[in-house]
Design a protein around this motif. Structure first.
Motif, short mmCIF file in Angstrom:
data_model
loop_
_atom_site.label_atom_id
_atom_site.label_comp_id
_atom_site.label_asym_id
_atom_site.label_seq_id
_atom_site.Cartn_x
_atom_site.Cartn_y
_atom_site.Cartn_z
N PRO A 236 -9.28 -3.84 -4.79
CA PRO A 236 -10.02 -3.72 -3.53
C PRO A 236 -11.40 -4.37 -3.61
O PRO A 236 -12.01 -4.43 -4.68
N VAL B 231 -10.97 1.17 -10.64
CA VAL B 231 -9.53 0.93 -10.47
C VAL B 231 -8.80 1.07 -11.81
O VAL B 231 -9.19 0.47 -12.81
N GLU C 108 -10.37 2.70 -5.60
CA GLU C 108 -11.04 1.68 -4.80
C GLU C 108 -12.17 1.00 -5.56
O GLU C 108 -12.25 -0.23 -5.61
N LYS C 109 -13.06 1.77 -6.15
CA LYS C 109 -14.19 1.22 -6.90
C LYS C 109 -13.90 1.17 -8.39
O LYS C 109 -14.10 0.16 -9.04
N GLU D 193 -13.27 8.88 -8.96
CA GLU D 193 -12.29 8.75 -7.88
C GLU D 193 -10.96 9.43 -8.15
O GLU D 193 -10.24 9.79 -7.22
N GLY E 65 -14.34 -3.42 -5.93
CA GLY E 65 -13.80 -2.61 -7.02
C GLY E 65 -13.73 -3.37 -8.32
O GLY E 65 -13.79 -4.60 -8.36
N ARG F 71 -1.80 0.99 -4.80
CA ARG F 71 -1.19 -0.29 -4.44
C ARG F 71 -0.14 -0.65 -5.50
O ARG F 71 -0.31 -0.33 -6.67
N SER G 246 -4.62 5.32 -1.69
CA SER G 246 -5.34 4.98 -2.93
C SER G 246 -4.48 4.25 -3.96
O SER G 246 -4.96 3.95 -5.05
N GLN H 205 0.86 -1.18 0.00
CA GLN H 205 0.00 0.00 0.00
C GLN H 205 0.90 1.23 0.00
O GLN H 205 1.45 1.62 1.02
#
Length: 301
Positions: free
Chosen positions: A65, A44, A41-42, A146, A68, A19, A17, A13
């Motif tokens: 996630p 991606v 997150e949703k 996002e 996501g 990764r 937001s 991480q």
């Protein structure tokens, strides 16, 4: 991200937001492997899917996630270690691919003309089958609920190379790294373009660079200034060495790169060749025609 090398088969991480997954393709040119990043997150975005490797594809899908969906795939440039998995990932999740263009896109007029004449070598690791679904222009943005990604065309390492900006963070791929300088191998790479791309990025105030190999660059503008200084010093070294007499790129690399493994001299020679072409383009040295990788370069009398 406080330690390196990273774990395998899972993600770090980097920010709340972002990764990072490191592909299992370590080598002298890729360090511990290619960094693949997931943003959001949703909705991606995947940045540089990496090599076509089953385990890496599984790791990317597992790092999404909960709740996501991968909605966008961004590719910085058409080298296998960054782009090869893109089409397969796209078919798996149904997300389009965004990039500057195919492996020929963005070549300077100088490199186009030299490429047409042949004799330059190069072409290392190029994904000639790569074709994005959507091409991005310099400073074009892609936005969702996002995040907002702004593309910076940064040719140098490769003509179609892009860096991707999110706020004050830049995904720099092979343009800026913390562990090594970028390889520039003509006619796909252009050291003059590389310098101009670094100067462009210096116009911004960055917090972090997230490279394609190696760890976070935590002092981005300082690193950019060092890279520019390093390339200028390399030009001086080459010009100084040529005062001893005409030489080929390989001969110059052996004389200049005295602190690296001898197995890496052919790679160093590609970088030297890039500088020689730029110095010739500036009218500072001469070369026998037609210009070729094994050509003899001479100082101007």
């Amino acid at each position: 991200m406080s330690s390196y090398p990273p774990p395998r088969g899972t993600f770090d991480q980097v920010t709340p937001s972002i990764r990072r997954i490191v592909a299992p393709n370590p080598s002298p040119m890729t360090y511990h492997g290619t960094n693949t990043y997931l943003l959001g997150e949703k909705q991606v975005a995947v940045i540089d899917p990496g090599p076509n490797d089953d385990a890496h594809l599984s790791a990317i899908l597992a790092a999404v996630p909960e709740g996501g969906t991968i909605t966008h795939i961004f590719v910085t440039h058409a080298h296998y270690d960054h782009s090869e998995l893109a089409m397969r990932l796209s078919k798996t999740v149904g997300a389009p691919i965004y990039a500057f263009g195919d492996h020929e896109a963005g070549k300077s007029a100088l490199m186009k003309s030299l490429s047409e004449q042949g004799g330059l070598g190069g072409g290392e690791g190029i994904d000639r089958a790569f074709e994005p679904d959507h091409t991005l222009s310099h400073l074009e943005s892609v936005t969702c609920d996002e995040w907002r990604i702004t593309a910076h065309h940064t040719p140098g390492h490769m003509a179609n190379h892009m860096c991707f900006q999110v706020d004050k963070i830049l995904f720099t791929a092979d343009h800026v790294m913390d562990w090594a300088t970028s390889m520039v191998s003509p006619p796909d790479g252009d050291v003059g373009d590389f310098m101009r791309s670094c100067e462009h990025l210096l116009d911004y105030d960055w917090d972090l660079f997230l490279p394609g190999h190696g760890d976070i660059v935590r002092a981005p503008n300082e690193r950019l200034r060092w890279l520019l200084s390093h390339r200028r010093e390399r030009e001086v070294q080459i010009l100084t060495q040529l005062q001893a007499g005409p030489a080929t790129p390989h001969e110059l690399a052996k004389a200049i790169y005295t602190d690296i493994d001898a197995k890496l001299i052919p790679v160093a020679a590609r970088n030297v060749f890039a500088h020689l072409l730029e110095l010739h383009n500036k009218g500072l040295i001469s070369v026998e025609k037609p210009i070729a990788f094994d050509g003899i370069f001479s100082p101007l009398s």
